[in-house]
Design a protein around this motif. Sequence first.
Motif, PDB file in Angstrom:
ATOM      1  N   VAL A 154      -5.763 -14.454 -18.974  1.00 27.12           N
ATOM      2  CA  VAL A 154      -5.982 -14.891 -17.451  1.00 27.12           C
ATOM      3  C   VAL A 154      -4.628 -15.243 -16.824  1.00 27.12           C
ATOM      4  N   GLY A 155      -3.601 -15.389 -17.428  1.00 22.88           N
ATOM      5  CA  GLY A 155      -2.326 -15.540 -17.051  1.00 22.88           C
ATOM      6  C   GLY A 155      -1.172 -15.316 -18.071  1.00 22.88           C
ATOM      7  N   THR A 156      -0.101 -15.499 -17.820  1.00 24.73           N
ATOM      8  CA  THR A 156       1.019 -15.297 -18.714  1.00 24.73           C
ATOM      9  C   THR A 156       1.704 -16.580 -19.034  1.00 24.73           C
ATOM     10  N   ALA A 157       2.658 -16.308 -20.499  1.00 26.91           N
ATOM     11  CA  ALA A 157       3.058 -17.703 -20.930  1.00 26.91           C
ATOM     12  C   ALA A 157       4.098 -18.533 -20.013  1.00 26.91           C
ATOM     13  N   ASP A 158       4.580 -17.692 -18.915  1.00 25.31           N
ATOM     14  CA  ASP A 158       5.447 -18.526 -17.875  1.00 25.31           C
ATOM     15  C   ASP A 158       4.532 -18.987 -16.809  1.00 25.31           C
ATOM     16  N   GLY A 159       3.140 -19.153 -17.085  1.00 22.52           N
ATOM     17  CA  GLY A 159       2.298 -19.345 -15.863  1.00 22.52           C
ATOM     18  C   GLY A 159       1.804 -18.610 -14.811  1.00 22.52           C
ATOM     19  N   ALA A 160       2.573 -17.307 -14.713  1.00 16.01           N
ATOM     20  CA  ALA A 160       2.257 -16.314 -13.686  1.00 16.01           C
ATOM     21  C   ALA A 160       0.645 -15.771 -13.817  1.00 16.01           C
ATOM     22  N   ALA A 161       0.410 -15.803 -12.473  1.00 13.16           N
ATOM     23  CA  ALA A 161      -1.202 -15.177 -12.283  1.00 13.16           C
ATOM     24  C   ALA A 161      -1.416 -13.857 -12.502  1.00 13.16           C
ATOM     25  N   PRO A 162      -2.549 -13.377 -12.999  1.00 16.89           N
ATOM     26  CA  PRO A 162      -2.787 -12.039 -13.258  1.00 16.89           C
ATOM     27  C   PRO A 162      -2.539 -10.890 -11.676  1.00 16.89           C
ATOM     28  N   GLN A 163      -2.070  -9.968 -11.785  1.00 18.37           N
ATOM     29  CA  GLN A 163      -1.795  -9.133 -10.612  1.00 18.37           C
ATOM     30  C   GLN A 163      -3.350  -8.981  -9.935  1.00 18.37           C
ATOM     31  N   VAL A 164      -3.128  -8.995  -8.559  1.00 20.27           N
ATOM     32  CA  VAL A 164      -4.477  -8.869  -7.953  1.00 20.27           C
ATOM     33  C   VAL A 164      -4.696  -7.188  -7.859  1.00 20.27           C
ATOM     34  N   GLN A 165      -6.061  -6.733  -7.998  1.00 18.05           N
ATOM     35  CA  GLN A 165      -6.519  -5.743  -8.022  1.00 18.05           C
ATOM     36  C   GLN A 165      -7.264  -5.182  -6.881  1.00 18.05           C
ATOM     37  N   THR A 166      -7.644  -4.157  -6.780  1.00 23.85           N
ATOM     38  CA  THR A 166      -8.006  -3.561  -5.190  1.00 23.85           C
ATOM     39  C   THR A 166      -9.010  -2.492  -5.354  1.00 23.85           C
ATOM     40  N   PHE A 167     -10.051  -2.382  -4.609  1.00 23.32           N
ATOM     41  CA  PHE A 167     -11.143  -1.262  -4.686  1.00 23.32           C
ATOM     42  C   PHE A 167     -10.752  -0.478  -3.131  1.00 23.32           C
ATOM     43  N   TYR A 168     -10.503   0.790  -3.166  1.00 26.50           N
ATOM     44  CA  TYR A 168      -9.990   1.654  -2.126  1.00 26.50           C
ATOM     45  C   TYR A 168     -11.004   2.822  -1.752  1.00 26.50           C
ATOM     46  N   GLY A 169     -11.018   2.773  -0.428  1.00 29.44           N
ATOM     47  CA  GLY A 169     -12.007   4.082   0.171  1.00 29.44           C
ATOM     48  C   GLY A 169     -10.976   4.969   0.730  1.00 29.44           C
ATOM     49  N   LEU A 170     -10.582   6.192   0.225  1.00 30.33           N
ATOM     50  CA  LEU A 170      -9.462   6.973   0.927  1.00 30.33           C
ATOM     51  C   LEU A 170     -10.039   8.319   1.519  1.00 30.33           C
ATOM     52  N   HIS A 171      -9.506   8.676   2.639  1.00 31.25           N
ATOM     53  CA  HIS A 171      -9.973   9.820   3.244  1.00 31.25           C
ATOM     54  C   HIS A 171      -8.780  10.874   3.049  1.00 31.25           C
ATOM     55  N   ASP A 172      -9.147  11.906   2.085  1.00 28.97           N
ATOM     56  CA  ASP A 172      -8.460  13.163   1.994  1.00 28.97           C
ATOM     57  C   ASP A 172      -8.761  14.090   2.885  1.00 28.97           C
ATOM     58  N   ASP A 173      -8.014  14.415   3.872  1.00 32.34           N
ATOM     59  CA  ASP A 173      -8.387  15.121   4.831  1.00 32.34           C
ATOM     60  C   ASP A 173      -7.092  16.281   4.751  1.00 32.34           C
ATOM     61  N   GLY A 174      -6.461  16.493   3.554  1.00 30.47           N
ATOM     62  CA  GLY A 174      -5.582  17.369   3.484  1.00 30.47           C
ATOM     63  C   GLY A 174      -3.969  16.905   3.307  1.00 30.47           C
ATOM     64  N   GLU A 175      -3.759  15.585   3.688  1.00 30.29           N
ATOM     65  CA  GLU A 175      -2.598  15.232   3.752  1.00 30.29           C
ATOM     66  C   GLU A 175      -2.482  14.020   2.743  1.00 30.29           C
ATOM     67  N   THR A 176      -1.183  13.672   2.426  1.00 29.05           N
ATOM     68  CA  THR A 176      -1.221  12.500   1.498  1.00 29.05           C
ATOM     69  C   THR A 176      -0.983  11.151   2.238  1.00 29.05           C
ATOM     70  N   ILE A 177      -1.339   9.902   1.495  1.00 28.59           N
ATOM     71  CA  ILE A 177      -1.552   8.770   2.275  1.00 28.59           C
ATOM     72  C   ILE A 177      -0.349   7.914   1.782  1.00 28.59           C
ATOM     73  N   ASP A 178       0.741   7.599   2.501  1.00 30.27           N
ATOM     74  CA  ASP A 178       2.029   6.949   2.114  1.00 30.27           C
ATOM     75  C   ASP A 178       1.692   5.555   1.559  1.00 30.27           C
ATOM     76  N   SER A 179       1.016   4.634   2.282  1.00 26.31           N
ATOM     77  CA  SER A 179       0.759   3.460   1.746  1.00 26.31           C
ATOM     78  C   SER A 179      -0.403   2.637   2.342  1.00 26.31           C
ATOM     79  N   ARG A 180      -0.728   1.488   1.805  1.00 27.22           N
ATOM     80  CA  ARG A 180      -1.908   0.744   2.364  1.00 27.22           C
ATOM     81  C   ARG A 180      -1.774   0.408   3.783  1.00 27.22           C
ATOM     82  N   SER A 181      -0.572   0.365   4.584  1.00 23.74           N
ATOM     83  CA  SER A 181      -0.465   0.233   5.821  1.00 23.74           C
ATOM     84  C   SER A 181      -1.288   1.158   6.635  1.00 23.74           C
ATOM     85  N   GLU A 182      -1.715   2.304   6.357  1.00 21.68           N
ATOM     86  CA  GLU A 182      -2.495   3.392   6.657  1.00 21.68           C
ATOM     87  C   GLU A 182      -4.027   3.053   6.752  1.00 21.68           C
TER      88      GLU A 182
END
Length: 315
Positions: A106-134
């Motif tokens: 649940v953490g690392t030896a230096d006290g760092a927290a686990p990475q935040v994970q994410t659930f995504y719903g992505l529209h594939d309309d024939g083009e790539t998605i560059d980043s989560r800013s979209e």
Amino acid sequence: TKAAGTDNGLSSVVPVDVDDDRITDYVYAGDLAGNIWKFDLTGNNSNGWGVAYGTSSEPQPLFTALDASDVPQPITSRITVGRHPDSGVMVYVGTGKYLESSDAQVGTADGAAPQVQTFYGLHDDGETIDSRSELQEQTITAQGTRALNGTNNNSSSDLRVVSSSTVDYSSQKGWYLDLKLSGDTHGHGERVIDQAILRYDRVIFSTLAPSANPCNFGGTSWLMELKAMTGGRLDEAVFDANDDGLINSADLIDSNSTLIPPSGKHFDEMISRPGIIGAGEKEYKYTSGSRGNLGVTTERGAGAELGRQSWWQLR
């Protein structure tokens, strides 16, 4: 990076038939570098098959899952694909892995927290998605023991509330939900390792968070149920939160005199992807857990209550 890289591997693949001819047109899969790959199998022979985006020498994924610090989020669960009402398809997947001994920390030896994970719903309309800013962000606005509406029922339940932002598909490519409470600077190891389920207009998935306490039977989980097209909370209660056998306003969360449908139910064990049995207006989600329990959650279905299914006519 968007490159496949070393020490990588694909998740289980999902075939998709977009023209209903019972022949696979595309295949989707994620990898440990956060890439979501789309493979085009529409050619007349295998010589024309390959990654759908980019070039043969520089293939490009549909999307690369990166956290807020631009660190890749591993994908180990199988992707789920559904139709978009306008064009193309929606691609649903959560990030995280639970494969190596280090994944249970649940953490690392230096006290760092686990990475935040994410659930995504992505529209594939024939083009790539560059980043989560979209993408439109949804957030977990509250969780824990929440007061329910009414007085003639259990006064509280361990529930989770998600925001209800809209998604403008004319300018946005989908949505995402970070698996942490809004306002927290870090996550607590919550992740998705099982395939999501599309049912009616909802996307359903389970999460798990390992625990450092050996008495917690490995960790805990949330069973999540959201609007598939937006990732936001549903318009009405779907969980029988007070276990009275009914699904109504008494299962809504009372938040400052505003009634809000819960979006997640907490389990004090790690649960599996639910199996679902429909029964008209109700349905039952069965989960097996790390405590050895077989759990059942009563929820709202989409049909009418089943009545008489056949009869004899007497003369």
